[in-house]
Motif scaffolding. Structure first.
Motif, PDB file in Angstrom:
ATOM      1  N   HIS A  99       1.268   4.822   0.897  1.00  0.00           N
ATOM      2  CA  HIS A  99       0.953   3.577   1.613  1.00  0.00           C
ATOM      3  C   HIS A  99       2.208   2.735   1.774  1.00  0.00           C
ATOM      4  O   HIS A  99       2.446   1.822   0.995  1.00  0.00           O
ATOM      5  CB  HIS A  99      -0.091   2.770   0.853  1.00  0.00           C
ATOM      6  N   LEU A 150       1.759  -1.092   1.869  1.00  0.00           N
ATOM      7  CA  LEU A 150       1.390  -1.648   0.568  1.00  0.00           C
ATOM      8  C   LEU A 150       2.615  -1.739  -0.330  1.00  0.00           C
ATOM      9  O   LEU A 150       2.820  -2.729  -1.031  1.00  0.00           O
ATOM     10  CB  LEU A 150       0.315  -0.764  -0.073  1.00  0.00           C
ATOM     11  N   PRO A 182       0.524   1.937  -5.914  1.00  0.00           N
ATOM     12  CA  PRO A 182      -0.406   2.662  -5.028  1.00  0.00           C
ATOM     13  C   PRO A 182      -0.949   3.960  -5.628  1.00  0.00           C
ATOM     14  O   PRO A 182      -2.093   4.333  -5.357  1.00  0.00           O
ATOM     15  CB  PRO A 182       0.455   2.949  -3.795  1.00  0.00           C
ATOM     16  N   SER A 208      -4.947   4.520  -6.195  1.00  0.00           N
ATOM     17  CA  SER A 208      -5.170   5.273  -4.952  1.00  0.00           C
ATOM     18  C   SER A 208      -6.641   5.406  -4.592  1.00  0.00           C
ATOM     19  O   SER A 208      -6.978   5.520  -3.417  1.00  0.00           O
ATOM     20  CB  SER A 208      -4.532   6.651  -5.068  1.00  0.00           C
ATOM     21  N   TRP A 218      -7.858   2.950  -2.026  1.00  0.00           N
ATOM     22  CA  TRP A 218      -7.258   2.992  -0.688  1.00  0.00           C
ATOM     23  C   TRP A 218      -7.503   4.356  -0.063  1.00  0.00           C
ATOM     24  O   TRP A 218      -6.598   5.177  -0.010  1.00  0.00           O
ATOM     25  CB  TRP A 218      -5.745   2.758  -0.755  1.00  0.00           C
ATOM     26  N   ARG A 241      -4.998   5.376   5.039  1.00  0.00           N
ATOM     27  CA  ARG A 241      -3.772   4.635   5.285  1.00  0.00           C
ATOM     28  C   ARG A 241      -3.987   3.630   6.410  1.00  0.00           C
ATOM     29  O   ARG A 241      -4.643   3.922   7.405  1.00  0.00           O
ATOM     30  CB  ARG A 241      -2.704   5.659   5.690  1.00  0.00           C
ATOM     31  N   ARG A 286      -3.023   1.631   9.550  1.00  0.00           N
ATOM     32  CA  ARG A 286      -2.100   1.832  10.662  1.00  0.00           C
ATOM     33  C   ARG A 286      -2.083   0.604  11.546  1.00  0.00           C
ATOM     34  O   ARG A 286      -3.121   0.049  11.867  1.00  0.00           O
ATOM     35  CB  ARG A 286      -2.546   3.022  11.516  1.00  0.00           C
TER      36      ARG A 286
END
Lengths: 89, 109, 165
Positions: C7, C10, C41, C45, C48, C51, C53
């Motif tokens: 990420h 992030l 991250p 994880s 999240w 990802r 965009r």
């Protein structure tokens, strides 16, 4: 200039504090009281920031940050409790 | 010059903080009361924090930007708290001045 | 690349947050911030799944500009409405049909609505198709819905969802 402005700001923020406190005592519903508590947290941050400027000390920043975080977590937990009757699902 | 800017920021911040709480105390139902603290108080404290950042950047060497962190945090969390409070109030069927939409939040799973 | 840096956005924001928190710009803290931004991250994880965009950075910048202006405008509007007194208010609940599909975009739209003039998002319908918005003072509900859709929803849709379908 700053010496005259800061007391005025203190007075205004303190009045805001009292008004929020009045709402906290009066209610009438649980969400009103939570909203009042949340506003009290934010007013406290305002008072701390003013104190920091007046005393010229950056040490109050950490307290303000902690109050902001704890206040948010507290508000969310109380709302969750009202919504679900339980904090951790 | 910096003094005037600081004074304006501090006064604006204090006035908005006051108006936010005035709305909280004065308005008549929960949903309208929600607006004052969410917007006016958040901007008020934001102004005070920016004043603090400017003050410490000018007074000491080097910029002091960590107040921006609290400002950002408040601006991110205020709408989230407001949304949750409104959701909770709809769920509890708090008295409102106008017709409320149906509560679609099904009972606890 | 994808595995090493899951990420990137992030990571950058975490590093910036760290620098703001310690309030110093020294080489040591830049390295430490970058390290934290890279490690956190991985630890989180599971929060999240996909990802983020950004498709149109310029639209994002323009949206941020509109957003900041509207925060100030909204606060002045709410302040003047509070000062005028509760009798003049025309509060209402308004339903906004959503064209957005991803959770992130809907969440951002709800937060934007709460911070901008005279409106607070109150609830999201269970199927994520309509957002219920409470307004402090409305004359024309349809115009308000149109304004929200045109001013906030369209740019968000363009930034986060276009091209991903």
């Amino acid at each position: 200039m700053l010496e005259t402005v800061i007391p005025i700001a203190y007075a205004l923020v303190s009045l805001a504090f009292l008004l929020s406190f009045w709402r906290l005592l009066r209610g009438p519903d649980a969400p009103d009281r939570i909203l009042a508590l949340d506003t009290l947290y934010v007013n406290t941050i305002a008072l701390l920031v003013l104190l920091g400027i007046q005393l010229g000390s950056a040490i109050y920043f950490e307290a303000a940050l902690l109050i902001a975080m704890m206040g948010f977590v507290g508000t969310v937990a109380l709302c969750k409790y009202l919504l679900r009757g339980d904090i951790i699902e | 010059m910096i003094d005037i800017l600081l004074s304006v920021l501090i006064l604006t911040g204090a006035i908005f903080t006051f108006i936010g709480s005035l709305g909280l105390a004065r308005l008549r139902d929960f949903y309208t009361r929600l607006h004052g603290p969410t917007k006016a108080t958040t901007l008020g404290v934001g102004c005070l924090l920016i004043a603090s950042a400017v003050y410490f950047s000018v007074r000491e060497e080097g910029v002091s930007l960590h107040e921006v962190l609290v400002t950002l945090f408040l601006f991110i969390t205020a709408p989230v708290s407001a949304h949750l409070l409104a959701k909770a109030a709809l769920h509890l069927k708090v008295r409102s001045l106008v017709a409320t939409p149906p509560d679609n939040d099904a009972p606890a799973e | 690349m994808r595995r090493l840096l899951p990420h990137p956005l992030l990571t950058v924001s975490l590093a910036l947050l760290w620098l703001l928190l310690v309030n110093q710009l020294t080489a040591g803290h830049v390295v430490l911030g970058a390290l934290l931004g890279w490690l956190i991250p991985f630890a989180t994880s599971s929060f999240w799944p996909e990802r983020i965009r950004i498709h149109h950075p310029l639209t994002l910048l323009r949206f941020l500009g509109v957003f900041v202006i509207d925060i100030v405008r909204g606060s002045f509007l709410v302040a003047s409405l509070i000062l005028k007194g509760p009798k003049r208010l025309r509060p209402a609940f308004v339903e906004v049909p959503l064209a957005l599909e991803t959770d992130l975009a809907i969440g951002l739209l709800a937060n934007t609505i709460s911070l901008t003039p005279g409106t607070v998002s109150a609830n999201l319908s269970a199927d994520k198709r309509t957002l219920i918005v409470h307004t402090l003072d409305t004359g024309d509900a349809a115009a308000l819905v149109a304004e929200i859709k045109q001013r906030y929803e369209m740019p968000l849709k363009k930034i986060f969802e276009e091209g991903s379908e």
